[in-house]
Design a protein around this motif. Structure first.
Motif, PDB file in Angstrom:
ATOM      1  N   CYS A   1     -54.745 -58.553  49.537  1.00 22.40           N
ATOM      2  CA  CYS A   1     -54.831 -59.192  48.241  1.00 22.40           C
ATOM      3  C   CYS A   1     -53.646 -60.076  47.926  1.00 22.40           C
ATOM      4  N   SER A   2     -52.616 -60.039  48.728  1.00 19.52           N
ATOM      5  CA  SER A   2     -51.448 -60.853  48.419  1.00 19.52           C
ATOM      6  C   SER A   2     -51.848 -62.324  48.375  1.00 19.52           C
ATOM      7  N   ILE A   3     -51.342 -63.002  47.376  1.00 18.79           N
ATOM      8  CA  ILE A   3     -51.654 -64.423  47.204  1.00 18.79           C
ATOM      9  C   ILE A   3     -50.573 -65.208  47.928  1.00 18.79           C
ATOM     10  N   LYS A   4     -50.984 -65.881  48.983  1.00 16.69           N
ATOM     11  CA  LYS A   4     -50.024 -66.516  49.871  1.00 16.69           C
ATOM     12  C   LYS A   4     -49.576 -67.894  49.402  1.00 16.69           C
ATOM     13  N   GLU A   5     -50.439 -68.598  48.708  1.00 15.54           N
ATOM     14  CA  GLU A   5     -50.088 -69.948  48.303  1.00 15.54           C
ATOM     15  C   GLU A   5     -49.699 -69.971  46.822  1.00 15.54           C
ATOM     16  N   ALA A   6     -48.614 -70.650  46.549  1.00 20.22           N
ATOM     17  CA  ALA A   6     -48.182 -70.782  45.157  1.00 20.22           C
ATOM     18  C   ALA A   6     -49.094 -71.780  44.456  1.00 20.22           C
ATOM     19  N   SER A   7     -49.526 -71.425  43.294  1.00 21.03           N
ATOM     20  CA  SER A   7     -50.361 -72.321  42.507  1.00 21.03           C
ATOM     21  C   SER A   7     -50.137 -72.005  41.036  1.00 21.03           C
ATOM     22  N   PRO A   8     -50.489 -72.932  40.172  1.00 18.33           N
ATOM     23  CA  PRO A   8     -50.302 -72.672  38.736  1.00 18.33           C
ATOM     24  C   PRO A   8     -51.100 -71.467  38.245  1.00 18.33           C
ATOM     25  N   ALA A   9     -52.178 -71.138  38.918  1.00 16.27           N
ATOM     26  CA  ALA A   9     -53.060 -70.056  38.460  1.00 16.27           C
ATOM     27  C   ALA A   9     -52.861 -68.754  39.218  1.00 16.27           C
ATOM     28  N   TRP A  10     -51.782 -68.627  39.984  1.00 25.18           N
ATOM     29  CA  TRP A  10     -51.650 -67.436  40.823  1.00 25.18           C
ATOM     30  C   TRP A  10     -51.579 -66.147  40.009  1.00 25.18           C
ATOM     31  N   LYS A  11     -50.954 -66.179  38.844  1.00 22.30           N
ATOM     32  CA  LYS A  11     -50.867 -64.965  38.022  1.00 22.30           C
ATOM     33  C   LYS A  11     -52.243 -64.541  37.528  1.00 22.30           C
ATOM     34  N   ILE A  12     -53.060 -65.497  37.158  1.00 26.34           N
ATOM     35  CA  ILE A  12     -54.424 -65.183  36.709  1.00 26.34           C
ATOM     36  C   ILE A  12     -55.194 -64.538  37.855  1.00 26.34           C
TER      37      ILE A  12
END
Length: 127
Positions: A37-48
């Motif tokens: 589940c780790s989010i690998k790419e930084a994006s403005p919506a990563w926290k959501i």
């Protein structure tokens, strides 16, 4: 029915740990089904996305490797899991080395050895 677990790990240093754990989910008697589940790419919506993924699972597993205390991205994901009041399980990834606990982890959070017996007991409630 197997519990759905989401796995957080230091993607720069501990990819092998995640692979070992996810393969265990394929065992016929596994009490869980796993997902990276780790989010690998930084994006403005990563926290959501991190909030949504955390809410979709039963348990968050943090694989604690040798340098986990320096993994800022995983610390952010654990903070989100804590905000969501998710069931979190910290596992020592390597038997021959001590996995480090994230500084954001609660003082009462124990780091368990990653053994099949512990996985079945802690996630499945017995075994």
């Amino acid at each position: 029915m197997p519990k759905r677990v989401f796995v957080r790990f230091d993607s720069d240093k501990d990819k092998l740990l995640k692979g070992f754990l996810i393969r265990k989910a394929a065992n016929a008697d596994s009490p869980f089904e796993g997902d990276d589940c780790s989010i690998k790419e930084a994006s403005p919506a990563w926290k959501i996305r991190a909030h949504a993924r955390t809410r979709a699972g039963d348990t968050v597993i943090v694989l604690c490797g040798e340098y986990m205390d320096q993994a800022v991205d995983v610390a952010s994901e654990l903070a989100i899991a804590q905000q969501e009041a998710a069931d979190c399980l910290l596992l020592n990834g390597y038997h021959e080395r001590t996995g480090k606990k994230l500084t954001i982890a609660k003082s009462a959070d124990k780091v368990y050895e990653q053994t099949w017996r512990n996985l079945k007991s802690l996630i499945g409630g017995g075994g």
